[in-house]
Design an enzyme around this catalytic site. Structure first.
Site, PDB file in Angstrom:
ATOM      1  CB  SER A 176      -0.348 -31.142  21.756  1.00  0.00           C
ATOM      2  OG  SER A 176       0.733 -30.246  21.921  1.00  0.00           O
ATOM      3  CE1 TYR A 188      -0.204 -28.890  25.070  1.00  0.00           C
ATOM      4  CE2 TYR A 188      -2.182 -28.276  26.251  1.00  0.00           C
ATOM      5  CZ  TYR A 188      -1.501 -28.465  25.064  1.00  0.00           C
ATOM      6  OH  TYR A 188      -2.155 -28.233  23.865  1.00  0.00           O
TER       7      TYR A 188
HETATM    8  C1  GCO Z   1       3.021 -24.113  24.640  1.00  0.00           C
HETATM    9  C2  GCO Z   1       1.820 -24.170  23.732  1.00  0.00           C
HETATM   10  C3  GCO Z   1       1.784 -25.499  22.968  1.00  0.00           C
HETATM   11  C4  GCO Z   1       0.746 -25.417  21.868  1.00  0.00           C
HETATM   12  C5  GCO Z   1       0.303 -26.692  21.243  1.00  0.00           C
HETATM   13  C6  GCO Z   1       1.321 -27.191  20.302  1.00  0.00           C
HETATM   14  O1  GCO Z   1       2.905 -23.665  25.775  1.00  0.00           O
HETATM   15  O2  GCO Z   1       4.104 -24.510  24.146  1.00  0.00           O
HETATM   16  O3  GCO Z   1       0.623 -23.999  24.454  1.00  0.00           O
HETATM   17  O4  GCO Z   1       1.556 -26.521  23.889  1.00  0.00           O
HETATM   18  O5  GCO Z   1      -0.404 -24.854  22.344  1.00  0.00           O
HETATM   19  O6  GCO Z   1      -0.076 -27.640  22.175  1.00  0.00           O
HETATM   20  O7  GCO Z   1       0.791 -28.341  19.646  1.00  0.00           O
END
Ligand code: GCO
Length: 251
Positions: A142, A155
């Site tokens: 990501s 995340y």
């Molecule tokens: C967020 C998004 C991001 C994208 C992705 C970018 O909440 O900013 O979900 O995390 O999905 O991962 O690469």
């Protein structure tokens, strides 16, 4: 066709980026196992992807964060006499909220699915790939493997781990001719990002922040996943390729 005779396992393969990868791999001749936790949605997706009705797409319900569920899934793959040549670790969740009040359960769930799930699936394909003289592992990282934004700390941590775990796989298993690479998607039009797209202010922010001036499409990630799964990438391993419209290269 690039993946003729190959068998690919795609976690998160029923929707979004994983679904686009499944459709492209299918078009290129692969046999597919697609995984998600939701059996009904998965079965429907498998039937839609297998548009030539060749029985080349298998729905494999699995909670990648649960070792027993992953072990059961691989027992099923072996029971069908199949062996995985290409693993795409795409299953991922993003649960948002301020760091200071993020419940441990939320943190754990994101890490367990995004990072531990990648570990469990990767460990399970090793013997199959080693026995066949090699294989391909494509991890969906990501932008958050490289940069962060507020409210998505779990995340960010999980995707930072996915990037570095990709390099760990690459250097340990290169001698078995197993290549591992990661793709960094920019902001892509998927269900995971639906709330962000619906937020006009955030939507405009992303359009302004992305040099290409738009959200990406799942198919644009799939094309890179196909390259990493192809023979042309046999000497590429431990790499991280951003398909992000230029975000990571711009201030
Ligand atoms: C967020 C998004 C991001 C994208 C992705 C970018 O909440 O900013 O979900 O995390 O999905 O991962 O690469």
């Amino acid at each position: 066709m690039i993946l003729q005779g190959k068998c690919a396992l795609i976690s998160g393969g029923s929707r979004g980026i994983g679904r686009a990868i499944a459709e492209l791999y299918y078009k290129e001749g692969a046999e597919l196992f697609i995984m998600s936790r939701h059996a009904d949605q998965l079965k429907a997706a498998a039937a839609e992807i297998d548009c030539q009705h060749e029985g080349r797409v298998h729905a494999l319900p699995c909670d990648v964060s649960c070792k027993e569920s992953v072990d059961e899934a691989f027992a099923e793959i072996k029971a069908q006499g199949k062996s995985i040549d290409v693993l795409v670790n795409c299953a991922g969740v993003n649960l948002r909220g301020p760091l200071e009040t993020m419940p441990l359960e939320t943190w754990q769930k994101v890490l367990d699915i995004n990072l531990t799930g990648t570990f469990l699936l990767t460990q399970n394909v090793f013997e199959m790939m080693k026995a066949k003289g090699g294989g391909k592992i494509v991890n969906i990282a990501s932008l958050m493997s490289e940069i962060a934004r507020p409210t998505i700390s779990a995340y960010v941590a999980s995707k930072g781990g996915v990037k570095m775990f990709t390099k760990a796989i690459a250097i340990e298993w290169a001698k078995y001719n197993i290549q591992a690479n990661a793709i960094i998607p920019g902001y892509i039009e998927t269900e995971l990002n639906a709330p962000l797209i619906a937020d006009e202010k955030f939507n405009q922010f992303i359009i302004n922040r992305t040099p290409a001036g738009r959200w990406g499409k799942p198919e644009e990630i799939a094309a890179t996943a196909l390259f990493f799964a192809s023979k042309g990438a046999d000497f590429i391993t431990g790499q991280v390729l951003a398909v992000d419209g230029g975000i990571l290269s711009s201030l």
